[in-house]
Design an enzyme around this catalytic site. Structure first.
Site, PDB file in Angstrom:
ATOM      1  N   ASP A 117     -39.577  63.450 -13.657  1.00  0.00           N
ATOM      2  CA  ASP A 117     -39.163  61.859 -13.979  1.00  0.00           C
ATOM      3  C   ASP A 117     -38.703  60.956 -15.025  1.00  0.00           C
ATOM      4  O   ASP A 117     -39.514  60.350 -15.860  1.00  0.00           O
ATOM      5  CB  ASP A 117     -39.798  61.244 -12.976  1.00  0.00           C
ATOM      6  CG  ASP A 117     -38.773  60.274 -12.686  1.00  0.00           C
ATOM      7  OD1 ASP A 117     -38.373  59.441 -13.043  1.00  0.00           O
ATOM      8  OD2 ASP A 117     -39.899  59.303 -11.680  1.00  0.00           O
TER       9      ASP A 117
ATOM     10  N   GLU B  79     -17.959  63.649   1.069  1.00  0.00           N
ATOM     11  CA  GLU B  79     -19.039  64.837   1.675  1.00  0.00           C
ATOM     12  C   GLU B  79     -19.426  65.969   1.392  1.00  0.00           C
ATOM     13  O   GLU B  79     -17.847  67.202   1.032  1.00  0.00           O
ATOM     14  CB  GLU B  79     -18.888  65.047   3.151  1.00  0.00           C
ATOM     15  CG  GLU B  79     -19.725  62.944   3.582  1.00  0.00           C
ATOM     16  CD  GLU B  79     -20.288  62.995   4.893  1.00  0.00           C
ATOM     17  OE1 GLU B  79     -19.514  64.491   5.322  1.00  0.00           O
ATOM     18  OE2 GLU B  79     -20.440  62.343   5.302  1.00  0.00           O
TER      19      GLU B  79
ATOM     20  N   THR C 191     -32.919  58.543 -13.459  1.00  0.00           N
ATOM     21  CA  THR C 191     -32.293  56.451 -13.198  1.00  0.00           C
ATOM     22  C   THR C 191     -31.168  57.143 -14.765  1.00  0.00           C
ATOM     23  O   THR C 191     -31.123  57.654 -15.486  1.00  0.00           O
ATOM     24  CB  THR C 191     -32.966  55.965 -12.849  1.00  0.00           C
ATOM     25  OG1 THR C 191     -33.331  55.814 -14.501  1.00  0.00           O
ATOM     26  CG2 THR C 191     -33.565  56.349 -12.182  1.00  0.00           C
TER      27      THR C 191
ATOM     28  N   TYR D 106     -13.744  58.702   0.193  1.00  0.00           N
ATOM     29  CA  TYR D 106     -15.295  59.822   1.032  1.00  0.00           C
ATOM     30  C   TYR D 106     -15.409  61.286   0.229  1.00  0.00           C
ATOM     31  O   TYR D 106     -13.716  61.185   0.319  1.00  0.00           O
ATOM     32  CB  TYR D 106     -15.483  59.506   2.263  1.00  0.00           C
ATOM     33  CG  TYR D 106     -16.741  58.307   3.285  1.00  0.00           C
ATOM     34  CD1 TYR D 106     -18.011  59.235   2.673  1.00  0.00           C
ATOM     35  CD2 TYR D 106     -15.517  57.745   3.542  1.00  0.00           C
ATOM     36  CE1 TYR D 106     -18.719  58.575   3.579  1.00  0.00           C
ATOM     37  CE2 TYR D 106     -16.887  57.133   4.659  1.00  0.00           C
ATOM     38  CZ  TYR D 106     -18.145  57.575   4.374  1.00  0.00           C
ATOM     39  OH  TYR D 106     -19.303  56.341   4.861  1.00  0.00           O
TER      40      TYR D 106
ATOM     41  N   ARG E 176     -25.996  52.254 -11.646  1.00  0.00           N
ATOM     42  CA  ARG E 176     -26.695  52.395 -10.897  1.00  0.00           C
ATOM     43  C   ARG E 176     -26.934  53.882  -9.529  1.00  0.00           C
ATOM     44  O   ARG E 176     -26.075  53.740  -9.220  1.00  0.00           O
ATOM     45  CB  ARG E 176     -27.554  51.243 -10.018  1.00  0.00           C
ATOM     46  CG  ARG E 176     -28.021  50.217 -11.386  1.00  0.00           C
ATOM     47  CD  ARG E 176     -28.267  49.037 -10.228  1.00  0.00           C
ATOM     48  NE  ARG E 176     -29.360  48.051 -10.849  1.00  0.00           N
ATOM     49  CZ  ARG E 176     -30.149  47.752 -10.954  1.00  0.00           C
ATOM     50  NH1 ARG E 176     -31.633  48.720 -10.326  1.00  0.00           N
ATOM     51  NH2 ARG E 176     -31.203  46.833 -12.296  1.00  0.00           N
TER      52      ARG E 176
ATOM     53  N   LYS F 221     -31.238  52.344 -16.588  1.00  0.00           N
ATOM     54  CA  LYS F 221     -32.794  52.094 -17.971  1.00  0.00           C
ATOM     55  C   LYS F 221     -31.624  52.615 -19.365  1.00  0.00           C
ATOM     56  O   LYS F 221     -30.568  52.098 -19.971  1.00  0.00           O
ATOM     57  CB  LYS F 221     -33.588  52.965 -17.667  1.00  0.00           C
ATOM     58  CG  LYS F 221     -34.164  52.583 -16.293  1.00  0.00           C
ATOM     59  CD  LYS F 221     -35.063  53.140 -15.863  1.00  0.00           C
ATOM     60  CE  LYS F 221     -36.395  52.040 -14.480  1.00  0.00           C
ATOM     61  NZ  LYS F 221     -35.085  53.070 -13.399  1.00  0.00           N
TER      62      LYS F 221
END
Length: 484
Positions: A228, A75, A254, A73, A263, A257
Site C-alpha cells: 500500500d 458500469e 491513493t 455512468y 481523491r 497525497k
C-alpha cells in the site's frame, strides 16, 4: 399562459427559472456553500499545511474533476460496459491505465492496473476480497506503530476496521526502542499465523520498507505480498524511494497525497507467468487480473467516478515530467531539513529522522502530547495531526505529532523556509506546555481546550504567533483554481 405537457400544465416562468438555475455560478446559486469554500480556501492560503497525507492539486487536475465527465455512468470496463454512450469514457480509462503503467515504468505484459477504486480504502478492501477468502488471514503493520486502519486494525476489546471484521488479522510491530519495523519478529509470527496476505504499507512511518525481506517472508508462507504505497506513490514515481513493484504481487495507492492528484485509488497487479511447474515444464499464469477486477466491479462498487479518473490521468501525466521529479526530491530534502531543525531545538524524532516525506515527533520528553499540541498549533494556523508513538500506553492520549512536507513544498517552500516552520512549531509547543502547566497535570483535553479558548493571556500569545504564521504563509502562492 401555461401550456400543457403530457396533460399537466407547465409554468413558462418557472421553467425559465429552472434553466437559469442550471446556468448560475455557485456564488449566485448557493451563497452558503460558496462562503464555506471561500473560508476554507482562505484557511489553506494563510495557514501552514503540515498534514502528511494532504497536498494541493493543480489547476488542470481540478478542472478535469469539475468537468462534464461527472454526468456519465459507465458500469463495467472498457469495451464491456452496461451503458451506451461510453466510447469516450473507454478512451479516457484506457489512457489513464496506460499512463499509470508508464509512470511507474511497468511492462504491460507483466503488470495491469485498475483505476476505478473510489479511494485507497476501497482499493485495499477490493484486494482482500479478491485474494483472501472470508475470515482468511492477513498481516499488516499495527496502526499505533505507523500502519493504516484498513490493514486490519483492532483493539483488545473491539474489531475497529471492516478488514478485521471480515478477515482474521494479526498485526506486526516496530521495535519500541528504535521505531523501526521488527522484521525478525514478523518472520516468526508469520510462521505461526500462516497469513494468506502480507501488507507492506504505512501511514506514519518515516523509513523505507524492506520489500525484499517482506517478499521472502511472504514466499516462505505461501502468501501474497501487497504494498500500500498511498503515502509514497509520488516519491516512487520520481525514484527517490525504493519501488515496491520489484517484489510485490499487488500494489495499491491513493492518488491525492504525494502523487498530487484528485481523491481516487488504483490497484496494480501482476500478469503473465507466475511460475513454471518443475515436473511438467508448464507455465502457471497469474490470475490476479480477473479476481481483482471483479472484486472492484461488480463486487464492491457500481459505476466508476469518471471525473476522478480524468483527474488521475492528468496527475499521472504531470508526474512523468522533470519538474515533478525535482518537486519530489525537494519534498524529501525539506523533510530532512525540518527534522534536523526540530532536533536542534531539542525534539526527539521517532527513528531519528526520515527517508521520505514525513516525520513523527515524540513529545513525551517535552511533558505534553500530540492532542494538546495539535489544538494549539491549529489555533496558530498550523495544521498537523496527533499520532501514537511506539510505546504509547493509550491511543486516547497519543504522544506524537505527524508532520509532512508535500503540501508546503507544492507552495514553493525550500529548506531554509522549513527551518522557520520548525521555529513556529516550537513556539506553539512551548505555548502548549504553558497552558498545560496552568491547567494542571490531571486536566482533561476538554479542560485544556477551554483554557486555551478562554484565557486572555494565552489568546494574546496565540494571536501573535498566528499573525506571524499567516504573514509568512501568504508569501507563497496557493496552487489550484483561481478564485478558490
Amino acid at each position: 399562459m401555461a401550456t400543457a405537457v403530457n396533460g399537466a400544465p407547465r409554468d413558462a416562468a418557472l421553467w425559465s427559472s429552472h434553466e437559469q438555475m442550471l446556468a448560475q455560478p455557485l456564488k449566485d446559486s448557493d451563497a452558503e456553500v460558496y462562503d464555506i469554500i471561500k473560508k476554507e480556501s482562505n484557511r489553506q492560503r494563510v495557514g501552514l499545511e503540515l498534514i502528511a497525507s494532504e497536498n494541493f492539486a493543480s489547476r488542470a487536475v481540478l478542472e478535469a474533476l469539475g468537468s462534464c465527465l461527472n454526468n456519465k455512468y459507465s458500469e463495467g470496463y472498457p469495451g464491456q460496459r452496461y451503458y451506451g454512450g461510453t466510447e469516450h469514457i473507454d478512451e479516457l480509462e484506457t489512457l489513464c491505465q496506460k499512463r499509470a503503467l508508464q509512470a511507474y515504468g511497468l511492462d504491460p505484459q507483466c503488470w495491469g492496473v485498475n483505476v476505478q477504486p473510489y479511494s485507497g480504502s476501497p482499493a485495499n478492501f477490493a484486494v482482500y476480497t479478491a485474494l483472501v477468502e472470508p475470515h482468511g488471514r492477513i498481516m499488516g503493520l499495527d496502526l499505533p506503530d505507523g500502519g493504516h486502519l484498513t490493514h486490519g486494525f483492532m483493539t483488545d476489546k473491539k474489531k475497529i476496521s471492516a478488514t478485521s471484521i471480515f478477515f482474521e488479522s494479526m498485526a506486526y510491530k516496530v521495535n519500541p526502542d528504535t521505531g523501526y519495523i521488527d522484521y525478525d519478529r514478523l518472520e516468526e509470527n508469520a510462521r505461526l499465523f500462516h497469513p494468506k496476505l502480507i501488507i507492506a504499507g504505512t501511514s506514519c512511518y518515516s523509513r523505507n520498507l524492506d520489500y525484499g525481506r517482506l517478499r521472502k517472508i511472504a514466499d516462505e508462507n505461501g502468501a501474497y505480498l501487497m504494498a500500500d504505497m498511498a503515502h509514497i506513490s509520488g516519491l516512487v514515481v520520481a525514484g527517490v524511494v525504493p519501488s515496491p513493484f520489484e517484489h510485490c504481487h499487488v500494489v495499491t495507492t491513493t492518488t491525492h497525497k504525494t502523487l498530487r492528484g484528485c481523491r481516487a485509488g488504483m490497484i496494480f497487479y501482476r500478469r503473465g507467468v507466475r511460475s513454471v511447474d518443475p515436473k511438467t515444464g508448464k507455465e502457471i499464469l497469474y490470475n490476479l487480473e480477473s479476481l481483482i477486477n471483479s472484486a472492484v466491479f461488480p463486487g464492491l462498487q457500481g459505476g466508476p467516478h469518471n471525473h476522478a479518473i480524468a483527474g488521475v490521468a492528468v496527475a499521472l501525466k504531470q508526474a512523468m515530467t522533470p519538474e515533478f521529479k525535482e518537486y519530489q526530491r525537494q519534498v524529501v530534502a525539506n523533510c530532512r531539513a525540518l527534522s534536523a531543525a526540530l532536533v536542534e531545538l531539542g525534539y526527539k524524532i521517532v527513528t531519528g529522522g526520515s527517508d521520505n516525506h514525513l516525520i513523527l515527533v515524540d513529545l513525551r520528553s517535552k511533558g505534553t502530547d500530540g492532542g494538546r499540541a495539535e489544538k494549539v498549533l491549529e489555533a496558530c494556523s498550523i495544521a498537523c495531526n496527533k499520532n501514537t508513538c511506539p510505546g504509547d500506553k493509550s491511543a486516547l492520549r497519543p504522544s506524537g505529532l505527524r508532520l509532512g512536507t508535500p503540501a508546503l513544498t507544492s507552495r514553493g517552500l525550500l529548506e531554509k523556509d522549513f527551518q522557520k516552520v520548525a521555529h513556529f512549531i516550537h513556539r506553539g509547543i512551548e505555548l502548549t506546555v504553558q497552558i498545560q502547566d496552568d491547567t494542571g497535570p490531571r486536566a482533561t483535553l476538554k479542560e485544556f481546550k477551554e483554557k486555551l479558548a478562554g484565557d486572555e493571556k494565552h489568546q494574546r500569545a496565540v494571536r501573535a504567533l498566528r499573525q506571524e504564521v499567516e504573514s509568512f504563509a501568504a508569501l507563497f502562492p496557493l496552487p489550484g483554481l483561481p478564485g478558490f
